[in-house]
Design a protein around this motif. Structure first.
Motif, PDB file in Angstrom:
ATOM      1  N   ASP A   1      24.296  24.637 -46.160  1.00  8.81           N
ATOM      2  CA  ASP A   1      22.993  24.089 -45.791  1.00  8.81           C
ATOM      3  C   ASP A   1      22.770  24.299 -44.291  1.00  8.81           C
ATOM      4  OD1 ASP A   1      20.610  22.762 -45.546  1.00  8.81           O
ATOM      5  OD2 ASP A   1      21.263  20.951 -46.609  1.00  8.81           O
ATOM      6  N   ARG A   2      22.445  25.504 -43.911  1.00  8.10           N
ATOM      7  CA  ARG A   2      22.395  25.847 -42.492  1.00  8.10           C
ATOM      8  C   ARG A   2      21.181  25.263 -41.787  1.00  8.10           C
ATOM      9  NH1 ARG A   2      24.633  32.052 -43.310  1.00  8.10           N
ATOM     10  NH2 ARG A   2      26.784  31.404 -43.720  1.00  8.10           N
ATOM     11  N   ASN A   3      20.094  25.071 -42.498  1.00 10.66           N
ATOM     12  CA  ASN A   3      18.920  24.466 -41.861  1.00 10.66           C
ATOM     13  C   ASN A   3      19.199  23.034 -41.432  1.00 10.66           C
ATOM     14  OD1 ASN A   3      17.327  26.768 -42.101  1.00 10.66           O
ATOM     15  ND2 ASN A   3      16.570  26.185 -44.128  1.00 10.66           N
ATOM     16  N   ARG A   4      19.797  22.270 -42.333  1.00  9.26           N
ATOM     17  CA  ARG A   4      20.128  20.888 -41.981  1.00  9.26           C
ATOM     18  C   ARG A   4      21.226  20.848 -40.926  1.00  9.26           C
ATOM     19  NH1 ARG A   4      21.553  17.294 -46.861  1.00  9.26           N
ATOM     20  NH2 ARG A   4      21.476  15.705 -45.227  1.00  9.26           N
ATOM     21  N   ALA A   5      22.147  21.787 -40.978  1.00  8.55           N
ATOM     22  CA  ALA A   5      23.203  21.854 -39.965  1.00  8.55           C
ATOM     23  C   ALA A   5      22.583  22.060 -38.585  1.00  8.55           C
ATOM     24  CB  ALA A   5      24.173  22.984 -40.290  1.00  8.55           C
ATOM     25  N   LEU A   6      21.615  22.976 -38.503  1.00  5.33           N
ATOM     26  CA  LEU A   6      20.975  23.232 -37.219  1.00  5.33           C
ATOM     27  C   LEU A   6      20.228  21.992 -36.734  1.00  5.33           C
ATOM     28  CD1 LEU A   6      20.424  25.244 -34.985  1.00  5.33           C
ATOM     29  CD2 LEU A   6      18.424  26.043 -36.269  1.00  5.33           C
ATOM     30  N   GLU A   7      19.606  21.267 -37.652  1.00  4.92           N
ATOM     31  CA  GLU A   7      18.928  20.026 -37.269  1.00  4.92           C
ATOM     32  C   GLU A   7      19.926  19.028 -36.686  1.00  4.92           C
ATOM     33  OE1 GLU A   7      16.983  18.618 -40.745  1.00  4.92           O
ATOM     34  OE2 GLU A   7      15.454  20.209 -40.763  1.00  4.92           O
ATOM     35  N   SER A   8      21.093  18.919 -37.317  1.00  9.06           N
ATOM     36  CA  SER A   8      22.117  17.987 -36.824  1.00  9.06           C
ATOM     37  C   SER A   8      22.609  18.407 -35.451  1.00  9.06           C
ATOM     38  CB  SER A   8      23.291  17.925 -37.810  1.00  9.06           C
ATOM     39  OG  SER A   8      22.888  17.367 -39.048  1.00  9.06           O
ATOM     40  N   PHE A   9      22.884  19.699 -35.291  1.00  6.38           N
ATOM     41  CA  PHE A   9      23.362  20.182 -33.989  1.00  6.38           C
ATOM     42  C   PHE A   9      22.292  19.996 -32.904  1.00  6.38           C
ATOM     43  CE2 PHE A   9      25.986  23.325 -36.644  1.00  6.38           C
ATOM     44  CZ  PHE A   9      27.080  22.473 -36.669  1.00  6.38           C
ATOM     45  N   THR A  10      21.047  20.262 -33.250  1.00  2.00           N
ATOM     46  CA  THR A  10      19.958  20.130 -32.276  1.00  2.00           C
ATOM     47  C   THR A  10      19.792  18.679 -31.837  1.00  2.00           C
ATOM     48  OG1 THR A  10      18.801  22.027 -33.233  1.00  2.00           O
ATOM     49  CG2 THR A  10      17.502  20.521 -31.885  1.00  2.00           C
ATOM     50  N   HIS A  11      19.834  17.755 -32.805  1.00  2.00           N
ATOM     51  CA  HIS A  11      19.722  16.327 -32.479  1.00  2.00           C
ATOM     52  C   HIS A  11      20.892  15.886 -31.611  1.00  2.00           C
ATOM     53  CE1 HIS A  11      19.174  11.921 -34.028  1.00  2.00           C
ATOM     54  NE2 HIS A  11      18.808  12.075 -32.768  1.00  2.00           N
ATOM     55  N   ALA A  12      22.105  16.342 -31.972  1.00  6.73           N
ATOM     56  CA  ALA A  12      23.293  15.987 -31.191  1.00  6.73           C
ATOM     57  C   ALA A  12      23.166  16.496 -29.760  1.00  6.73           C
ATOM     58  CB  ALA A  12      24.543  16.564 -31.852  1.00  6.73           C
TER      59      ALA A  12
ATOM     60  N   VAL B   1      28.715  21.523 -29.490  1.00  5.40           N
ATOM     61  CA  VAL B   1      27.481  21.428 -30.266  1.00  5.40           C
ATOM     62  C   VAL B   1      26.631  22.679 -30.077  1.00  5.40           C
ATOM     63  CG1 VAL B   1      25.292  20.197 -30.479  1.00  5.40           C
ATOM     64  CG2 VAL B   1      27.422  18.909 -30.271  1.00  5.40           C
ATOM     65  N   ARG B   2      26.490  23.115 -28.834  1.00 12.93           N
ATOM     66  CA  ARG B   2      25.682  24.304 -28.564  1.00 12.93           C
ATOM     67  C   ARG B   2      26.311  25.557 -29.187  1.00 12.93           C
ATOM     68  NH1 ARG B   2      24.357  22.857 -22.206  1.00 12.93           N
ATOM     69  NH2 ARG B   2      22.379  21.759 -22.588  1.00 12.93           N
ATOM     70  N   THR B   3      27.611  25.635 -29.150  1.00 13.44           N
ATOM     71  CA  THR B   3      28.286  26.776 -29.789  1.00 13.44           C
ATOM     72  C   THR B   3      28.017  26.781 -31.288  1.00 13.44           C
ATOM     73  OG1 THR B   3      30.043  26.820 -28.120  1.00 13.44           O
ATOM     74  CG2 THR B   3      30.521  27.860 -30.235  1.00 13.44           C
ATOM     75  N   ASN B   4      28.127  25.620 -31.909  1.00 12.55           N
ATOM     76  CA  ASN B   4      27.874  25.530 -33.351  1.00 12.55           C
ATOM     77  C   ASN B   4      26.431  25.888 -33.687  1.00 12.55           C
ATOM     78  OD1 ASN B   4      30.500  24.747 -33.889  1.00 12.55           O
ATOM     79  ND2 ASN B   4      30.051  22.567 -33.730  1.00 12.55           N
ATOM     80  N   ALA B   5      25.496  25.425 -32.877  1.00 13.62           N
ATOM     81  CA  ALA B   5      24.088  25.774 -33.094  1.00 13.62           C
ATOM     82  C   ALA B   5      23.883  27.277 -32.932  1.00 13.62           C
ATOM     83  CB  ALA B   5      23.200  25.008 -32.116  1.00 13.62           C
ATOM     84  N   GLY B   6      24.565  27.857 -31.958  1.00 10.46           N
ATOM     85  CA  GLY B   6      24.463  29.297 -31.761  1.00 10.46           C
ATOM     86  C   GLY B   6      24.950  30.084 -32.961  1.00 10.46           C
ATOM     87  N   ARG B   7      26.012  29.612 -33.593  1.00  9.41           N
ATOM     88  CA  ARG B   7      26.541  30.290 -34.787  1.00  9.41           C
ATOM     89  C   ARG B   7      25.472  30.317 -35.890  1.00  9.41           C
ATOM     90  NH1 ARG B   7      29.856  31.659 -31.661  1.00  9.41           N
ATOM     91  NH2 ARG B   7      32.030  31.033 -31.506  1.00  9.41           N
ATOM     92  N   VAL B   8      24.777  29.190 -36.063  1.00  3.86           N
ATOM     93  CA  VAL B   8      23.726  29.136 -37.082  1.00  3.86           C
ATOM     94  C   VAL B   8      22.603  30.107 -36.728  1.00  3.86           C
ATOM     95  CG1 VAL B   8      22.048  27.694 -38.272  1.00  3.86           C
ATOM     96  CG2 VAL B   8      24.260  26.724 -37.622  1.00  3.86           C
ATOM     97  N   LEU B   9      22.207  30.103 -35.466  1.00  2.00           N
ATOM     98  CA  LEU B   9      21.121  30.994 -35.037  1.00  2.00           C
ATOM     99  C   LEU B   9      21.501  32.462 -35.252  1.00  2.00           C
ATOM    100  CD1 LEU B   9      20.080  29.115 -31.783  1.00  2.00           C
ATOM    101  CD2 LEU B   9      18.700  29.350 -33.867  1.00  2.00           C
ATOM    102  N   GLU B  10      22.764  32.789 -35.031  1.00  2.17           N
ATOM    103  CA  GLU B  10      23.209  34.164 -35.269  1.00  2.17           C
ATOM    104  C   GLU B  10      23.020  34.553 -36.726  1.00  2.17           C
ATOM    105  OE1 GLU B  10      26.694  36.100 -33.419  1.00  2.17           O
ATOM    106  OE2 GLU B  10      27.164  34.091 -32.672  1.00  2.17           O
ATOM    107  N   THR B  11      23.338  33.649 -37.645  1.00  2.00           N
ATOM    108  CA  THR B  11      23.193  33.969 -39.073  1.00  2.00           C
ATOM    109  C   THR B  11      21.735  34.183 -39.448  1.00  2.00           C
ATOM    110  OG1 THR B  11      23.009  31.658 -39.825  1.00  2.00           O
ATOM    111  CG2 THR B  11      25.230  32.571 -39.614  1.00  2.00           C
TER     112      THR B  11
END
Length: 233
Positions: free
Chosen positions: A20-31, A54-64
């Motif tokens: 669930d990458r969309n929700r993951a990105l929402e969680s990382f962005t909020h964090a 957190v920013r690294t994890n968000a970046g991974r999602v954005l890469e996908t």
């Protein structure tokens, strides 16, 4: 706020691995938003480190999602923070490892976009830091493995831009380090895999340079190792 943000980071990771990458990105962005507010008031080093995670994890999602420019912006901010924390804590192995990881993130995204010179620059920094950390703990086999991998990645990337001599040097160091680890414990499948993987790449570089017998020797040895791993899987 910071504690809740760290929890959100863990939640985001769980969502990511569940697909669930969309929700993951929402969680990382909020964090990230919570931590940015917290660190603007009091820039504690531990909070800055979590913000980088957190920013690294968000970046991974954005890469996908193919959003490489946005991911790069996050990784650049992570590198800035990691550089700061590493300078504040030169004897802290984790802070130095975080700095290597920040360079690695930028190297990967540069490689994905075909920016070989930038990727090589970042991978050189990764190798420099891993080599220094390994020298601090010469008996640490995990550190030796991390240095081995950085040699292999740098060697492979150098080969892509035609730097055959230097690529060969780093790949030989990777294979040699893997051989030393396997000699210590031949049951470790990961170490045998690195022998096969980087031996294969070493053979490819030798073939491209016209050293056909050397290429054949490396390729045959690598094939034996990798075939053995498959047979015992």
């Amino acid at each position: 706020q910071a504690a809740y943000a760290e929890t959100l980071n863990h939640v985001g990771n769980a969502q990511y691995f569940q697909g669930d990458r969309n929700r993951a990105l929402e969680s990382f962005t909020h964090a990230a938003e919570l931590l940015e507010r917290a660190t603007s008031v009091r820039a504690q080093d531990d909070w800055l480190a979590v913000l980088s995670s957190v920013r690294t994890n968000a970046g991974r999602v954005l890469e996908t999602r193919g959003e490489f420019a946005a991911a790069r912006t996050l990784y650049e901010s992570v590198l800035s923070t990691a550089t700061l924390l590493a300078s504040r804590h030169p004897d802290d192995i984790q802070r130095q490892a975080d700095l290597a990881d920040a360079h690695d993130s930028l190297g990967k995204i540069a490689l994905e976009q075909g920016q070989l010179a930038q990727a090589i620059g970042d991978y050189r920094d990764v190798h420099r830091i891993k080599a220094e950390l390994s020298s601090r703990s010469p008996d640490d086999r995990d550190a030796a493995e991390r240095l081995l991998i950085s040699n292999g990645i740098l060697g492979r990337t150098l080969a892509l831009c035609g730097a055959e001599v230097e690529a060969t040097q780093h790949l030989r160091e990777a294979v040699g380090a893997a051989q030393a680890l396997v000699a210590f414990d031949g049951k470790q499948a990961d170490w045998r895999f690195w022998m096969g993987k980087y031996g294969t790449q070493l053979g490819s570089v030798a073939r491209g340079a016209g050293r056909l017998q050397e290429a054949a020797d490396h390729s045959e040895a690598a094939l034996r190792i990798l075939s053995g791993l498959v047979a015992t899987d």
